[in-house]
Scaffold this motif. Structure first.
Motif, PDB file in Angstrom:
ATOM      1  N   LEU A   1      -5.613  -5.075  -5.568  1.00  0.00           N
ATOM      2  CA  LEU A   1      -5.190  -3.935  -6.382  1.00  0.00           C
ATOM      3  C   LEU A   1      -3.670  -3.923  -6.561  1.00  0.00           C
ATOM      4  O   LEU A   1      -3.164  -3.770  -7.681  1.00  0.00           O
ATOM      5  CB  LEU A   1      -5.645  -2.628  -5.727  1.00  0.00           C
ATOM      6  CG  LEU A   1      -7.142  -2.322  -5.778  1.00  0.00           C
ATOM      7  CD1 LEU A   1      -7.459  -1.128  -4.889  1.00  0.00           C
ATOM      8  CD2 LEU A   1      -7.604  -2.056  -7.201  1.00  0.00           C
TER       9      LEU A   1
ATOM     10  N   VAL B   1      -9.303  -5.956  -0.686  1.00  0.00           N
ATOM     11  CA  VAL B   1      -9.326  -5.177  -1.930  1.00  0.00           C
ATOM     12  C   VAL B   1      -7.959  -4.554  -2.186  1.00  0.00           C
ATOM     13  O   VAL B   1      -7.474  -4.536  -3.328  1.00  0.00           O
ATOM     14  CB  VAL B   1     -10.423  -4.095  -1.856  1.00  0.00           C
ATOM     15  CG1 VAL B   1     -10.362  -3.165  -3.058  1.00  0.00           C
ATOM     16  CG2 VAL B   1     -11.794  -4.747  -1.758  1.00  0.00           C
TER      17      VAL B   1
ATOM     18  N   LEU C   1      -4.341   1.266 -10.849  1.00  0.00           N
ATOM     19  CA  LEU C   1      -4.552   0.317  -9.747  1.00  0.00           C
ATOM     20  C   LEU C   1      -3.759   0.716  -8.511  1.00  0.00           C
ATOM     21  O   LEU C   1      -4.261   0.632  -7.378  1.00  0.00           O
ATOM     22  CB  LEU C   1      -4.174  -1.095 -10.193  1.00  0.00           C
ATOM     23  CG  LEU C   1      -5.055  -1.712 -11.281  1.00  0.00           C
ATOM     24  CD1 LEU C   1      -4.499  -3.066 -11.708  1.00  0.00           C
ATOM     25  CD2 LEU C   1      -6.490  -1.864 -10.793  1.00  0.00           C
TER      26      LEU C   1
ATOM     27  N   THR D   1      -7.042   3.498  -0.898  1.00  0.00           N
ATOM     28  CA  THR D   1      -7.641   2.423  -0.105  1.00  0.00           C
ATOM     29  C   THR D   1      -6.881   2.235   1.198  1.00  0.00           C
ATOM     30  O   THR D   1      -7.484   2.115   2.264  1.00  0.00           O
ATOM     31  CB  THR D   1      -7.648   1.108  -0.915  1.00  0.00           C
ATOM     32  OG1 THR D   1      -8.358   1.313  -2.138  1.00  0.00           O
ATOM     33  CG2 THR D   1      -8.309  -0.007  -0.139  1.00  0.00           C
TER      34      THR D   1
ATOM     35  N   LEU E   1      -5.455   3.678  -6.953  1.00  0.00           N
ATOM     36  CA  LEU E   1      -6.621   3.221  -6.201  1.00  0.00           C
ATOM     37  C   LEU E   1      -6.194   2.548  -4.893  1.00  0.00           C
ATOM     38  O   LEU E   1      -6.858   2.697  -3.866  1.00  0.00           O
ATOM     39  CB  LEU E   1      -7.451   2.256  -7.043  1.00  0.00           C
ATOM     40  CG  LEU E   1      -8.178   2.873  -8.246  1.00  0.00           C
ATOM     41  CD1 LEU E   1      -8.808   1.782  -9.106  1.00  0.00           C
ATOM     42  CD2 LEU E   1      -9.234   3.872  -7.793  1.00  0.00           C
ATOM     43  N   ALA E   2      -5.087   1.800  -4.943  1.00  0.00           N
ATOM     44  CA  ALA E   2      -4.570   1.193  -3.714  1.00  0.00           C
ATOM     45  C   ALA E   2      -4.182   2.270  -2.704  1.00  0.00           C
ATOM     46  O   ALA E   2      -4.392   2.115  -1.499  1.00  0.00           O
ATOM     47  CB  ALA E   2      -3.369   0.305  -4.031  1.00  0.00           C
TER      48      ALA E   2
END
Length: 445
Positions: A126, A122, A149, A156, A152-153
């Motif tokens: 991203l 994922v 993005l 993550t 969000l990365a």
């Protein structure tokens, strides 16, 4: 057929992923990260951010680890198509664009990570999609989506955090204007700020993890000499008590019973003291620190990913590994049934055989990255520099912050392919040309 080369390349790649789904159902579990991601009580992670856990929570009602892995396989296949489409847009022929995405389609480690309950697949999607959006066309809208993005990365995997700053620097240096830059930074700050606020509410600290100091401290265990560092008494408990030549690799200092880190009470206090010790060690022994980093980076010159007899969690299993009692409940609750990885022959054996040769050796990847960056400078392909520098950051930063791990190099593969393609392709329009094109009326006649 205009995209015949891509279709030909995709079919065997889909077949390899079908072997993973059939040969290793329902998924491959990585001890013990996978179980931390799968826990039902959703809280910010201590040693790693929980962005991936949020995705797993959304998929939990299906009670299917197979659904998770199939989704990850599809995301990576879709990513290869997206990279191919951009390279075609930049003037590469179909066979050339298809050739450049073959590492995304066929690298055995990417297939392994897609089939693992791990954040890596994922994270790769991203980051690469964000780069695709920015280099394709810079507008406030694409910058905002790219920023989200990348944010969000960052929640993550924290190694993604510098990429938001690198992208902002790219927009600033290329003079795309203040609107895309502000859109990128504000949009990127939204998921990062929301997650840090969640951490503050749950654990009393505005941060993404409580382990950055621990990881940096483990890095210094490769060389730290307290007779040179002379730490204050409150930090002396973190001094290693074995000769440098006998010390294990840095990650072992985080979890093993011999680690002095475990003597420090309190998660937050431990992380703070470890960070202080690490900074003092680096300042006191800068040459040794850089030497340890350089030694780790020489692993990039290794032709084989793993030796035949090497023990590593990154080999496809040959037999089912029963889950221990401490984690079985976590995995079986998510799956609503047995969750241990089953090994189904002959599919598993075919994929294990492929794993021995199905990859691009790291020396070739690094040569491609360096050559593409040099070519981008010579040919003035400025947009190729963004994914290229991002790939370089992903490869180089882990040995500085923690330690080298073959898994940490893999996210750079799509970015390297993109960098090579953009360097070879047609020149992108300048910021001024893009702005003028955006102002032109749409011709629908």
């Amino acid at each position: 057929m205009a995209h015949r080369a891509l279709v030909i390349a995709m079919l065997p790649a889909v077949g390899l992923r079908m072997l993973a789904v059939l040969g290793f159902p329902p998924s491959i579990l990585f001890y013990g990260d996978s179980f931390a991601f799968l826990r039902e009580d959703l809280t910010p992670g201590t040693t790693r951010p929980s962005g991936y856990s949020l995705l797993l929570a959304l998929l939990r009602p299906a009670h299917s680890l197979t659904l998770v892995t199939v989704l990850q396989h599809l995301l990576m296949l879709g990513l290869a198509v997206a990279v191919y489409a951009l390279l075609r847009r930049r003037g590469l022929p179909g066979w050339g664009a298809a050739l450049l995405v073959t590492p995304l389609l066929y690298d055995e480690f990417l297939i392994l990570l897609e089939h693992m309950i791990m954040a890596d697949a994922v994270f790769i999607v991203l980051v690469t999609v964000a780069m695709l959006l920015i280099v394709r066309r810079v507008t406030p809208a694409t910058a905002a989506v790219g920023g989200v993005l990348l944010g969000l990365a960052g929640i993550t995997r924290t190694v993604g955090l510098p990429l938001l700053i690198l992208t902002a620097a790219y927009l600033l240096i290329r003079r795309y204007g203040w609107r895309p830059l502000v859109a990128l930074l504000v949009a990127g700050a939204i998921p990062l700020g929301a997650y840090a606020t969640w951490m503050k509410v749950e654990k009393g600290k505005f941060a993404l993890t409580e382990a950055d100091g621990n990881f940096l401290w483990s890095r210094t265990m490769s060389f730290a000499d307290c007779s040179v560092i002379k730490p204050p008494e409150r930090l002396a408990v973190l001094c290693p008590d074995m000769p440098v030549a006998q010390r294990p690799y840095p990650p072992h200092w985080l979890w093993e019973s011999f680690s002095p880190l475990l003597k420090v009470p309190g998660t937050s206090n431990r992380n703070q003291l470890a960070g202080e010790f690490a900074r003092q060690a680096i300042l006191a022994q800068p040459g040794e620190y850089l030497g340890a980093v350089a030694t780790d980076l020489t692993q990039l010159l290794r032709w084989e990913r793993t030796a035949v007899d090497e023990k590593t969690p990154y080999k496809l299993p040959t037999a089912e590994r029963p889950l221990s009692g401490s984690v079985r409940g976590v995995a079986e609750s998510y799956e609503a049934g047995p969750a241990a990885t089953r090994v189904v022959e002959p599919f598993a054996g075919w994929l294990r055989a492929y794993q021995r040769f199905g990859y691009v050796p790291f020396p070739l990847l690094m040569l491609a990255l360096v050559g593409a960056l040099a070519g981008a400078l010579l040919r003035r392909r400025w947009d190729a520099l963004l994914p290229g520098v991002a790939a370089l950051a992903l490869v180089v930063s882990p040995p500085f912050l923690a330690a080298y791990d073959v898994r940490y190099v893999i996210p750079a593969i799509p970015l390297i392919c993109l960098t090579v393609g953009l360097t070879l392709g047609a020149r992108s329009s300048s910021p001024r040309e893009q702005a003028e094109t955006a102002r032109e009326p749409l011709n629908v006649g």
